[in-house]
Design an enzyme around this catalytic site. Structure first.
Site, PDB file in Angstrom:
ATOM      1  N   TYR A 194       4.219  -1.065   8.645  1.00  0.00           N
ATOM      2  CA  TYR A 194       5.035  -0.152   7.822  1.00  0.00           C
ATOM      3  C   TYR A 194       6.109  -0.962   7.104  1.00  0.00           C
ATOM      4  O   TYR A 194       6.745  -1.832   7.717  1.00  0.00           O
ATOM      5  CB  TYR A 194       5.706   0.908   8.708  1.00  0.00           C
ATOM      6  CG  TYR A 194       4.684   1.732   9.445  1.00  0.00           C
ATOM      7  CD1 TYR A 194       4.078   2.835   8.840  1.00  0.00           C
ATOM      8  CD2 TYR A 194       4.282   1.380  10.727  1.00  0.00           C
ATOM      9  CE1 TYR A 194       3.101   3.569   9.501  1.00  0.00           C
ATOM     10  CE2 TYR A 194       3.308   2.116  11.401  1.00  0.00           C
ATOM     11  CZ  TYR A 194       2.726   3.209  10.780  1.00  0.00           C
ATOM     12  OH  TYR A 194       1.758   3.925  11.435  1.00  0.00           O
ATOM     13  N   SER A 195       6.320  -0.637   5.815  1.00  0.00           N
ATOM     14  CA  SER A 195       7.405  -1.309   5.085  1.00  0.00           C
ATOM     15  C   SER A 195       8.734  -0.796   5.609  1.00  0.00           C
ATOM     16  O   SER A 195       8.874   0.394   5.884  1.00  0.00           O
ATOM     17  CB  SER A 195       7.360  -0.984   3.594  1.00  0.00           C
ATOM     18  OG  SER A 195       6.129  -1.304   3.053  1.00  0.00           O
ATOM     19  N   CYS A 351       3.842  -0.225  -5.340  1.00  0.00           N
ATOM     20  CA  CYS A 351       3.560  -0.013  -3.919  1.00  0.00           C
ATOM     21  C   CYS A 351       3.010   1.385  -3.696  1.00  0.00           C
ATOM     22  O   CYS A 351       3.526   2.360  -4.236  1.00  0.00           O
ATOM     23  CB  CYS A 351       4.843  -0.210  -3.105  1.00  0.00           C
ATOM     24  SG  CYS A 351       4.544  -0.244  -1.328  1.00  0.00           S
ATOM     25  N   GLU A 391       1.941  -4.249  -3.533  1.00  0.00           N
ATOM     26  CA  GLU A 391       1.492  -4.025  -2.162  1.00  0.00           C
ATOM     27  C   GLU A 391       0.829  -2.653  -2.120  1.00  0.00           C
ATOM     28  O   GLU A 391       1.514  -1.627  -2.168  1.00  0.00           O
ATOM     29  CB  GLU A 391       2.677  -4.084  -1.195  1.00  0.00           C
ATOM     30  CG  GLU A 391       2.291  -4.754   0.108  1.00  0.00           C
ATOM     31  CD  GLU A 391       3.509  -5.203   0.898  1.00  0.00           C
ATOM     32  OE1 GLU A 391       3.935  -6.363   0.714  1.00  0.00           O
ATOM     33  OE2 GLU A 391       4.040  -4.392   1.669  1.00  0.00           O
ATOM     34  N   TYR A 393      -2.456  -0.185  -0.403  1.00  0.00           N
ATOM     35  CA  TYR A 393      -3.391  -0.079   0.728  1.00  0.00           C
ATOM     36  C   TYR A 393      -4.489   0.911   0.397  1.00  0.00           C
ATOM     37  O   TYR A 393      -4.233   1.875  -0.307  1.00  0.00           O
ATOM     38  CB  TYR A 393      -2.646   0.407   1.985  1.00  0.00           C
ATOM     39  CG  TYR A 393      -1.649  -0.595   2.480  1.00  0.00           C
ATOM     40  CD1 TYR A 393      -2.018  -1.533   3.431  1.00  0.00           C
ATOM     41  CD2 TYR A 393      -0.359  -0.602   1.993  1.00  0.00           C
ATOM     42  CE1 TYR A 393      -1.113  -2.461   3.892  1.00  0.00           C
ATOM     43  CE2 TYR A 393       0.556  -1.531   2.446  1.00  0.00           C
ATOM     44  CZ  TYR A 393       0.187  -2.453   3.394  1.00  0.00           C
ATOM     45  OH  TYR A 393       1.095  -3.371   3.846  1.00  0.00           O
TER      46      TYR A 393
HETATM   47  P1  NAP Z   1      -0.237  10.784  -1.264  1.00  0.00           P
HETATM   48  O1  NAP Z   1       0.732  11.851  -0.976  1.00  0.00           O
HETATM   49  O2  NAP Z   1      -1.644  10.948  -0.843  1.00  0.00           O
HETATM   50  O3  NAP Z   1      -0.274  10.438  -2.809  1.00  0.00           O
HETATM   51  C1  NAP Z   1       0.892  10.259  -3.553  1.00  0.00           C
HETATM   52  C2  NAP Z   1       0.598  10.550  -4.986  1.00  0.00           C
HETATM   53  O4  NAP Z   1      -0.289   9.566  -5.537  1.00  0.00           O
HETATM   54  C3  NAP Z   1      -0.094  11.911  -5.172  1.00  0.00           C
HETATM   55  O5  NAP Z   1       0.512  12.549  -6.248  1.00  0.00           O
HETATM   56  C4  NAP Z   1      -1.519  11.503  -5.491  1.00  0.00           C
HETATM   57  O6  NAP Z   1      -2.189  12.453  -6.286  1.00  0.00           O
HETATM   58  C5  NAP Z   1      -1.251  10.268  -6.301  1.00  0.00           C
HETATM   59  N1  NAP Z   1      -2.471   9.503  -6.580  1.00  0.00           N
HETATM   60  C6  NAP Z   1      -3.691   9.588  -5.982  1.00  0.00           C
HETATM   61  N2  NAP Z   1      -4.580   8.797  -6.603  1.00  0.00           N
HETATM   62  C7  NAP Z   1      -3.906   8.210  -7.623  1.00  0.00           C
HETATM   63  C8  NAP Z   1      -4.295   7.290  -8.632  1.00  0.00           C
HETATM   64  N3  NAP Z   1      -5.536   6.830  -8.736  1.00  0.00           N
HETATM   65  N4  NAP Z   1      -3.364   6.890  -9.520  1.00  0.00           N
HETATM   66  C9  NAP Z   1      -2.096   7.348  -9.442  1.00  0.00           C
HETATM   67  N5  NAP Z   1      -1.673   8.236  -8.519  1.00  0.00           N
HETATM   68  C10 NAP Z   1      -2.571   8.657  -7.610  1.00  0.00           C
HETATM   69  O7  NAP Z   1       0.366   9.433  -0.737  1.00  0.00           O
HETATM   70  P2  NAP Z   1       0.641   8.989   0.762  1.00  0.00           P
HETATM   71  O8  NAP Z   1      -0.243   9.769   1.682  1.00  0.00           O
HETATM   72  O9  NAP Z   1       2.086   8.938   0.986  1.00  0.00           O
HETATM   73  O10 NAP Z   1       0.066   7.521   0.725  1.00  0.00           O
HETATM   74  C11 NAP Z   1       0.739   6.476   0.124  1.00  0.00           C
HETATM   75  C12 NAP Z   1       0.028   5.185   0.443  1.00  0.00           C
HETATM   76  O11 NAP Z   1       0.999   4.155   0.452  1.00  0.00           O
HETATM   77  C13 NAP Z   1      -0.652   5.125   1.787  1.00  0.00           C
HETATM   78  O12 NAP Z   1      -1.957   4.654   1.569  1.00  0.00           O
HETATM   79  C14 NAP Z   1       0.161   4.112   2.569  1.00  0.00           C
HETATM   80  O13 NAP Z   1      -0.637   3.362   3.469  1.00  0.00           O
HETATM   81  C15 NAP Z   1       0.671   3.256   1.458  1.00  0.00           C
HETATM   82  N6  NAP Z   1       1.824   2.419   1.737  1.00  0.00           N
HETATM   83  C16 NAP Z   1       2.798   2.786   2.593  1.00  0.00           C
HETATM   84  C17 NAP Z   1       3.832   1.950   2.856  1.00  0.00           C
HETATM   85  C18 NAP Z   1       4.880   2.306   3.865  1.00  0.00           C
HETATM   86  O14 NAP Z   1       5.514   1.470   4.386  1.00  0.00           O
HETATM   87  N7  NAP Z   1       5.117   3.483   4.200  1.00  0.00           N
HETATM   88  C19 NAP Z   1       3.932   0.742   2.200  1.00  0.00           C
HETATM   89  C20 NAP Z   1       2.943   0.436   1.298  1.00  0.00           C
HETATM   90  C21 NAP Z   1       1.900   1.269   1.074  1.00  0.00           C
HETATM   91  P3  NAP Z   1      -3.413  13.396  -5.805  1.00  0.00           P
HETATM   92  O15 NAP Z   1      -3.625  13.162  -4.340  1.00  0.00           O
HETATM   93  O16 NAP Z   1      -2.967  14.784  -6.108  1.00  0.00           O
HETATM   94  O17 NAP Z   1      -4.571  12.976  -6.653  1.00  0.00           O
END
Ligand code: NAP
Length: 393
Positions: A194-195, A351, A391, A393
């Site tokens: 996790y970041s 990210c 970054e 995932y």
């Molecule tokens: P989410 O709620 O599923 O999605 C966030 C937004 O991104 C939604 O509006 C989604 O739209 C949109 N999205 C989906 N496909 C897209 C695309 N092709 N282009 C642009 N936007 C798009 O997000 P989440 O569940 O929070 O997931 C975020 C990701 O970040 C996870 O995979 C996580 O592993 C990663 N991450 C987390 C950290 C951390 O530390 N917490 C750090 C780095 C990465 P729709 O679903 O409506 O299409």
């Protein structure tokens, strides 16, 4: 004498120990110990499956060697060895052809925003890999708060207190959380990464604590464990990890931050760092932040109080009346983005979801074209200068 051969290696300084490469390798050529993730030269067949899944580019390292580095020596590394002088040029060894094939595969694998990363020139030197699987840090939960109104989209703000344990983190670094218990093979679970969402001097200034932003995933072993943590519970953590997705210390550097969902964690850390250090001056930060709805956007309330001259916010929603992704808003704000791209002081941070890379790349390509520039050359130059950071995932 052995003929020189190409060896696939992982950069231990940049690797964030997410183990995705190891889980992806179809022939189990990647393994880890408490310290490092390494490639077995006897097994690796250069299939390249591990390359596109690596979030940092640390997997993309190659050396021409006479004798391959053993697993034991790779386990002991804190940094990659330089290319040794093997006294033959690559053409003589027939490796040039292999290089071309590899370059083509790598270009394909990293045609999006990935690729080998470089830290910003003025970033502070991060501490990495201080605590590992065999010797984790024990942190105590100081708080666990919900960040989203929507109950079916449970994103948590977890504050972990390190007490007297040294745990120096920089904004943009990650930590691993080890869920308790064992996997189906009876082995302890691997840490999930996790970041850190707090700045280097602590969630609360001058407290030895860090915060994480964690979304509860259905059937997610670690996310459910973390989201259910009670105050004062003890948690095993590893890290810190990550040596490139870092904040420039140069106060004049401008930040263009593009994130989705919990990918906003490091952007929060950057914003808080600047808020604490710039002392009322303009933050020079522009953020494009995408969520499904207002009620699923982490920190929606607190964000609305952050002044626009510290952080210019473009919040977009994909499941409200008008569907909008971050790349759509970047296109709508083309002149603003172009002005940032034109400034040699601008750093880009991306990210979140892996899927966003393609759309964001397309938006940058069109915006660069409108400036009479080629995005790929601009991006690659920025990456080399440590001004382009991804970054996903
Ligand atoms: P989410 O709620 O599923 O999605 C966030 C937004 O991104 C939604 O509006 C989604 O739209 C949109 N999205 C989906 N496909 C897209 C695309 N092709 N282009 C642009 N936007 C798009 O997000 P989440 O569940 O929070 O997931 C975020 C990701 O970040 C996870 O995979 C996580 O592993 C990663 N991450 C987390 C950290 C951390 O530390 N917490 C750090 C780095 C990465 P729709 O679903 O409506 O299409």
């Amino acid at each position: 004498m052995n003929a020189p051969l190409k060896q696939h290696l992982i950069d231990p300084e940049i690797c964030i120990r997410c183990y995705t490469c190891e889980m992806t390798c179809p022939i189990n050529a990647i393994e880890h110990d408490d310290n490092n993730v390494v490639v077995n030269a006897d097994l690796c067949n250069f299939c390249m499956d591990c390359i596109p899944v690596c979030p940092t580019g640390s997997i993309d390292e190659w050396r021409v060697v006479k004798t391959p580095y053993s697993l034991e020596s790779q386990y002991g590394w804190e940094e990659l060895p330089e290319q040794e002088d093997i006294g033959q040029n690559e053409a003589e060894t027939g490796l040039e052809a292999l290089d071309d094939a590899m370059a083509a595969l790598l270009a394909e694998a990293h045609k999006g925003a990935g690729g080998k990363a470089t830290a910003p020139a003025s970033a502070a030197k991060p501490t990495i890999n201080m605590y590992n699987l065999g010797k984790p840090a024990i942190a105590k939960v100081q708080g666990n708060y919900r960040l989203t109104k929507d109950e079916s989209h449970d994103v948590r703000h977890i504050i972990l207190d390190l007490g007297a344990l040294p745990f120096p983190v920089l904004e943009g670094q990650s930590v691993g959380v080890i869920p308790p218990g064992e996997d189906t093979d009876g082995k302890p679970h691997l840490p999930r990464l996790y970041s850190v969402s707090s700045p280097r001097d602590g969630e609360r200034p001058n407290f030895n604590n860090v915060s994480l932003m964690v979304k509860r995933e259905e059937n997610g072993l670690c996310s459910n464990y973390i989201c259910d943590l009670e105050k004062d519970a003890e948690v095993k953590i590893t890290g810190p990890f990550g040596a490139t997705f870092l904040l420039p210390d140069d106060p004049d550097a401008r930040l263009l931050m593009i994130c989705t969902g919990t990918g906003s964690a490091p952007m929060r850390a950057f914003t808080m760092r600047r808020q604490r250090t710039l002392d009322g001056k303009s933050g020079g930060m522009v953020m494009f932040f995408g969520a499904r709805t207002q009620d699923t956007l982490p920190y929606f309330g607190p964000l609305s109080k952050v002044p626009q001259d510290l952080l210019e916010q473009h919040l977009v929603y994909s499941r409200e009346a008008e569907k909008e992704y971050v790349q759509d808003r970047m296109t709508a704000e083309q002149d603003r983005v172009a002005e940032l791209l034109n400034d040699p002081k601008t750093h880009i941070y991306i990210c979140g979801l892996r899927g966003m890379e393609e759309g964001v790349e397309k938006a940058f390509t069109n915006i660069a074209e409108s400036m009479g520039e080629q995005w790929v050359s601009l991006r690659d130059a920025m990456r080399e200068e440590g001004r382009y950071h991804v970054e996903t995932y």
